[in-house]
Design an enzyme around this catalytic site. Structure first.
Site, PDB file in Angstrom:
ATOM      1  N   ARG A 262       0.818  -1.233   0.000  1.00 28.96           N
ATOM      2  CA  ARG A 262       0.000   0.000   0.000  1.00 28.96           C
ATOM      3  C   ARG A 262       0.848   1.278   0.000  1.00 28.96           C
ATOM      4  NH1 ARG A 262      -2.984  -2.941   4.033  1.00 28.96           N
ATOM      5  NH2 ARG A 262      -4.632  -4.097   3.007  1.00 28.96           N
TER       6      ARG A 262
ATOM      7  N   LYS B  67       2.604  11.260 -11.562  1.00 27.20           N
ATOM      8  CA  LYS B  67       1.692  10.414 -12.336  1.00 27.20           C
ATOM      9  C   LYS B  67       2.399   9.096 -12.603  1.00 27.20           C
ATOM     10  CE  LYS B  67      -1.316  13.518 -14.928  1.00 27.20           C
ATOM     11  NZ  LYS B  67      -1.671  14.013 -16.278  1.00 27.20           N
TER      12      LYS B  67
ATOM     13  N   GLU C 201       8.333  17.231 -25.344  1.00 27.14           N
ATOM     14  CA  GLU C 201       7.790  17.628 -24.037  1.00 27.14           C
ATOM     15  C   GLU C 201       8.426  18.933 -23.550  1.00 27.14           C
ATOM     16  OE1 GLU C 201       5.168  16.177 -23.031  1.00 27.14           O
ATOM     17  OE2 GLU C 201       5.297  13.988 -23.003  1.00 27.14           O
TER      18      GLU C 201
ATOM     19  N   LYS D 185       6.715  22.854 -14.785  1.00 20.52           N
ATOM     20  CA  LYS D 185       5.915  21.710 -14.320  1.00 20.52           C
ATOM     21  C   LYS D 185       5.710  21.778 -12.805  1.00 20.52           C
ATOM     22  CE  LYS D 185       4.677  16.989 -14.747  1.00 20.52           C
ATOM     23  NZ  LYS D 185       4.743  15.734 -15.444  1.00 20.52           N
TER      24      LYS D 185
ATOM     25  N   GLU E  35      -4.860  17.015 -11.211  1.00 15.63           N
ATOM     26  CA  GLU E  35      -5.464  17.368 -12.491  1.00 15.63           C
ATOM     27  C   GLU E  35      -6.974  17.575 -12.400  1.00 15.63           C
ATOM     28  OE1 GLU E  35      -3.557  15.560 -15.952  1.00 15.63           O
ATOM     29  OE2 GLU E  35      -5.498  15.613 -16.951  1.00 15.63           O
TER      30      GLU E  35
ATOM     31  N   ARG F 260      -3.653  21.416 -14.397  1.00 12.01           N
ATOM     32  CA  ARG F 260      -2.645  20.425 -14.817  1.00 12.01           C
ATOM     33  C   ARG F 260      -2.937  19.834 -16.195  1.00 12.01           C
ATOM     34  NH1 ARG F 260       0.570  15.803 -11.309  1.00 12.01           N
ATOM     35  NH2 ARG F 260       1.698  14.985 -13.110  1.00 12.01           N
TER      36      ARG F 260
ATOM     37  N   ASN G   9      -1.081  18.317 -21.007  1.00 12.12           N
ATOM     38  CA  ASN G   9      -1.415  17.297 -22.013  1.00 12.12           C
ATOM     39  C   ASN G   9      -1.577  17.889 -23.405  1.00 12.12           C
ATOM     40  OD1 ASN G   9      -1.531  14.990 -20.303  1.00 12.12           O
ATOM     41  ND2 ASN G   9      -3.386  15.856 -19.415  1.00 12.12           N
TER      42      ASN G   9
ATOM     43  N   HIS H 112      -1.286  15.710 -26.453  1.00 11.50           N
ATOM     44  CA  HIS H 112      -1.343  14.318 -26.019  1.00 11.50           C
ATOM     45  C   HIS H 112      -2.638  13.616 -26.419  1.00 11.50           C
ATOM     46  CE1 HIS H 112       2.084  15.651 -23.740  1.00 11.50           C
ATOM     47  NE2 HIS H 112       2.237  14.499 -23.134  1.00 11.50           N
TER      48      HIS H 112
ATOM     49  N   HIS I  39      -1.777  10.304 -27.980  1.00 14.55           N
ATOM     50  CA  HIS I  39      -2.100   8.993 -27.405  1.00 14.55           C
ATOM     51  C   HIS I  39      -2.863   8.129 -28.410  1.00 14.55           C
ATOM     52  CE1 HIS I  39      -1.668  10.281 -22.878  1.00 14.55           C
ATOM     53  NE2 HIS I  39      -0.515  10.153 -23.493  1.00 14.55           N
TER      54      HIS I  39
ATOM     55  N   HIS J 180       6.432   8.012 -27.720  1.00 13.42           N
ATOM     56  CA  HIS J 180       5.495   8.929 -27.067  1.00 13.42           C
ATOM     57  C   HIS J 180       5.730  10.377 -27.527  1.00 13.42           C
ATOM     58  CE1 HIS J 180       2.981  10.631 -23.903  1.00 13.42           C
ATOM     59  NE2 HIS J 180       3.976  11.442 -23.597  1.00 13.42           N
TER      60      HIS J 180
END
Ligand code: NAD
Ligand code: GLY
Length: 368
Positions: free
Chosen positions: A125, A147, A189, A231, A241, A245, A249, A252, A256, A269
């Site tokens: 955990r 993330k 990026e 960032k 997000e 935030r 993206n 993206h 994606h 990517h």
């Protein structure tokens, strides 16, 4: 709060704040790792490409701090960012009897970083972890902000958690072994931070893109630092997000769709993000948010970074329809409506939906 060093970038998240160390010779200096929580065991998670280059250096730097240091070597590539590979990390942690104080070290690019972070979030955990990014992309983006995820055949980064590292160590020396194609992918990026947040940085990139591609240390240090500062600010305002935030993206949503549509690992990517930014800025223009000169300016910078500026055809029958289908499954979509990050004037991003017909026109205009 971690100790402040003016040369580090601090991520401000209350009692989960942490430093991003940026410099040369950091990976093999044991002082880099002196402030971490004490533990009996450290586990370095890396892959078969990065291990022969840097694993021993990191192990040597960690040995003064931890009685036991183990290395887990994963198969390399986006196609392995999945449950099966994630389980190799859990197998190693359990077979070495790692307790909940064990510190994980992610040594590699964004794939290793995202998977190690997810393993750290879920093993017992939650155990502490440190990001040691060795690609440009990971140094300027994926190692920062917490993330973590794996892919699913039906969608990119769909299974994951927000889980912050204790420390990020960006050793610029590691970038010297990065293949040119991967370096360009990282530049996507870096470039994104300009149009969404900082036009001065975009102008600096236009001046320095060749120096960056040639591996100039001062230019690299500035690009990594400025990217991390932007960032850090965004993550400090909106860690999970719920608003701001999402601007990170930019490019993206299209990107994606390219990555998943072509099969993970076919397009990198950053390559998907490069072509995706061109589509997103073109959509912004067709919605009247930004002028045509800005579209050309951004497209040129992406091209000069060595990135594709046209998306691939992912379906010969109905290419735009296939892009739309992938994008409807994006994490930002709401009730099947795609939410795009668009440029609302140079240096400003906005989240908006757009009519399918217009998105189709953009895809048709921007794909090979
Ligand atoms: P990657 O991790 O696949 O690394 C690229 C390639 O470079 C790999 O083959 C790797 O083994 C190799 N490599 C790594 N360091 C090297 C070095 N120093 N020298 C030589 N080779 C080296 O890809 P990436 O571009 O680093 O990361 C992409 C991933 O990051 C994607 O899965 C993407 O979804 C994820 N990502 C996550 C976030 C986030 O916020 N968590 C943000 C952006 C991207
Ligand atoms: N790379 C997008 C984010 O960290 O939010």
């Amino acid at each position: 709060m971690p100790e402040e060093d003016p040369s580090d970038v601090l991520i401000r998240l209350g009692d989960r704040s942490y430093n991003i160390v940026i410099g040369t010779g950091r990976l093999h200096a044991h002082s880099t790792f002196g402030q971490l929580p004490p533990a009996q065991t450290a586990v370095v998670v890396t892959n078969e490409t990065v291990a022969p280059l840097y694993a021993q250096k990191l192990v040597t730097a960690l040995q003064p701090h931890y009685p036991r240091v183990h290395v887990v070597t994963l198969p390399d590539g986006e196609a392995h960012k999945d449950w099966q590979t994630l389980n190799l990390i859990f197998d190693a942690l359990l077979s070495h009897c790692c307790d909940r104080k064990t510190v994980l070290f992610a040594l590699g690019g964004g794939v290793v970083g995202d998977m190690t972070g997810f393993a750290a979030a879920s093993y017992m955990r939650g155990v502490p972890f440190v990001q040691v990014p060795t690609t440009l992309l990971a140094q300027v983006d994926s190692s920062v902000g917490g993330k973590t995820a794996i892919n699913h055949p039906l969608g990119k980064n769909m299974i994951g958690a927000f889980y912050q590292p204790q420390l990020v160590v960006c050793d610029l020396d590691t970038l010297s072994t990065l293949p040119a194609r991967e370096f360009s992918a990282g530049l996507a990026e870096v470039i994104k931070y300009g149009p969404i947040a900082d036009m001065e940085f975009m102008a600096w990139l236009e001046e320095n893109i060749e120096a960056l591609r040639a591996g100039d240390h001062a230019a690299l240090a500035h690009a990594v630092r400025r990217s991390c500062e932007i960032k850090a600010h965004v993550v400090g305002v909106d860690e999970r997000e719920s608003g701001l935030r999402a601007i990170l993206n930019f490019g993206h949503t299209f990107g994606h769709a390219i990555e998943a549509g072509m099969g993970y690992g076919t397009w990198l990517h950053g390559e998907g993000v490069g072509a995706g930014m061109v589509m997103a800025v073109e959509l912004s223009h067709r919605l009247g948010l930004v002028d045509g000169a800005f579209v050309l300016r951004l497209r040129l910078l992406i091209e000069r970074a060595g990135l594709p500026v046209r998306g691939p055809v992912i379906d010969g029958q109905d290419n735009a329809g296939r892009y739309l289908a992938w994008m409807r499954g994006d994490k930002k979509s709401e009730a099947g409506e795609i939410r795009f990050v668009l440029i609302d004037g140079p240096g400003r991003a906005v989240m908006r939906s757009a009519p399918d017909a217009l998105v189709r026109e953009v895809i048709d205009a921007c794909c090979a």
